[in-house]
Motif scaffolding. Sequence first.
Motif, PDB file in Angstrom:
ATOM      1  N   VAL A  22       0.898  -1.423  -0.058  1.00  0.00           N
ATOM      2  CA  VAL A  22      -0.164  -0.063  -0.234  1.00  0.00           C
ATOM      3  C   VAL A  22       0.850   1.251   0.004  1.00  0.00           C
ATOM      4  N   ILE A  23       2.025   1.293   0.670  1.00  0.00           N
ATOM      5  CA  ILE A  23       2.884   2.340   0.542  1.00  0.00           C
ATOM      6  C   ILE A  23       3.459   2.582  -0.666  1.00  0.00           C
ATOM      7  N   ALA A  24       4.032   1.603  -1.298  1.00  0.00           N
ATOM      8  CA  ALA A  24       4.491   1.617  -2.523  1.00  0.00           C
ATOM      9  C   ALA A  24       3.402   2.233  -3.617  1.00  0.00           C
ATOM     10  N   GLY A  25       1.858   1.843  -3.361  1.00  0.00           N
ATOM     11  CA  GLY A  25       0.930   2.468  -4.191  1.00  0.00           C
ATOM     12  C   GLY A  25       0.753   4.191  -3.774  1.00  0.00           C
ATOM     13  N   PHE A  26       0.824   4.433  -2.590  1.00  0.00           N
ATOM     14  CA  PHE A  26       0.990   5.740  -2.094  1.00  0.00           C
ATOM     15  C   PHE A  26       1.956   6.499  -2.778  1.00  0.00           C
ATOM     16  N   SER A  27       3.349   5.870  -2.796  1.00  0.00           N
ATOM     17  CA  SER A  27       4.445   6.483  -3.424  1.00  0.00           C
ATOM     18  C   SER A  27       4.070   6.468  -5.013  1.00  0.00           C
ATOM     19  N   TRP A  28       3.724   5.676  -5.481  1.00  0.00           N
ATOM     20  CA  TRP A  28       3.401   5.659  -7.064  1.00  0.00           C
ATOM     21  C   TRP A  28       2.663   6.525  -7.346  1.00  0.00           C
ATOM     22  N   TYR A  29       1.633   7.004  -6.790  1.00  0.00           N
ATOM     23  CA  TYR A  29       0.492   8.066  -6.766  1.00  0.00           C
ATOM     24  C   TYR A  29       1.433   9.412  -6.886  1.00  0.00           C
TER      25      TYR A  29
END
Length: 177
Positions: free
Chosen positions: A161-168
């Motif tokens: 999820v943190i990777a998704g936040f970062s990707w965003y």
Amino acid sequence: MAVLAQFLYVGAQVGTWSWFIQYVQEYIHQPEKHAGLLLTGTLGAFAVGRFSAPVVMKRIAAAHLMLFYAVANALLLAYAVAWPGWAGMWAVFLTSFFMSIMFPTIFALGLEGLGPLVKLGGSFLVMAIVGGAVLPYVMAWISQHVGIARSFTVPLLCYVVIAGFSWYHVRRGVGAR
């Protein structure tokens, strides 16, 4: 999104460090004292990551670096879950290096663009540390039912999820150098 990411990050950090000694005892059959020394080593890895990050962030944007670190942690924990043992223990150990930048980076990215709401946003981000009180209990329940190694899927999913936040933020161009 930042509050959720911070909640998950703190939960992943506390859960990883809380269950590290049990992982070492269960899968590499080391006594508690040796496991405790290894846990101390994880704090050293965290410190190295924290103090080396500003040098790296001169060349790589914070959101990009956190994306790389979150993916690295997810992969390391996937290995530790699938193949518990000495190599799995070192994989869990190394997550401390990669988690080192997450709290301040999530905090900074979460406040970016809030304008007059920055104090309120900061308050919510600080309150998100309650994740460190919640997620270790989830890991405890999982460890009691399917084993300690599998309980590390909790921080693994947090890093996804943190990777998704970062990707965003990478896609938006926020947190660029």
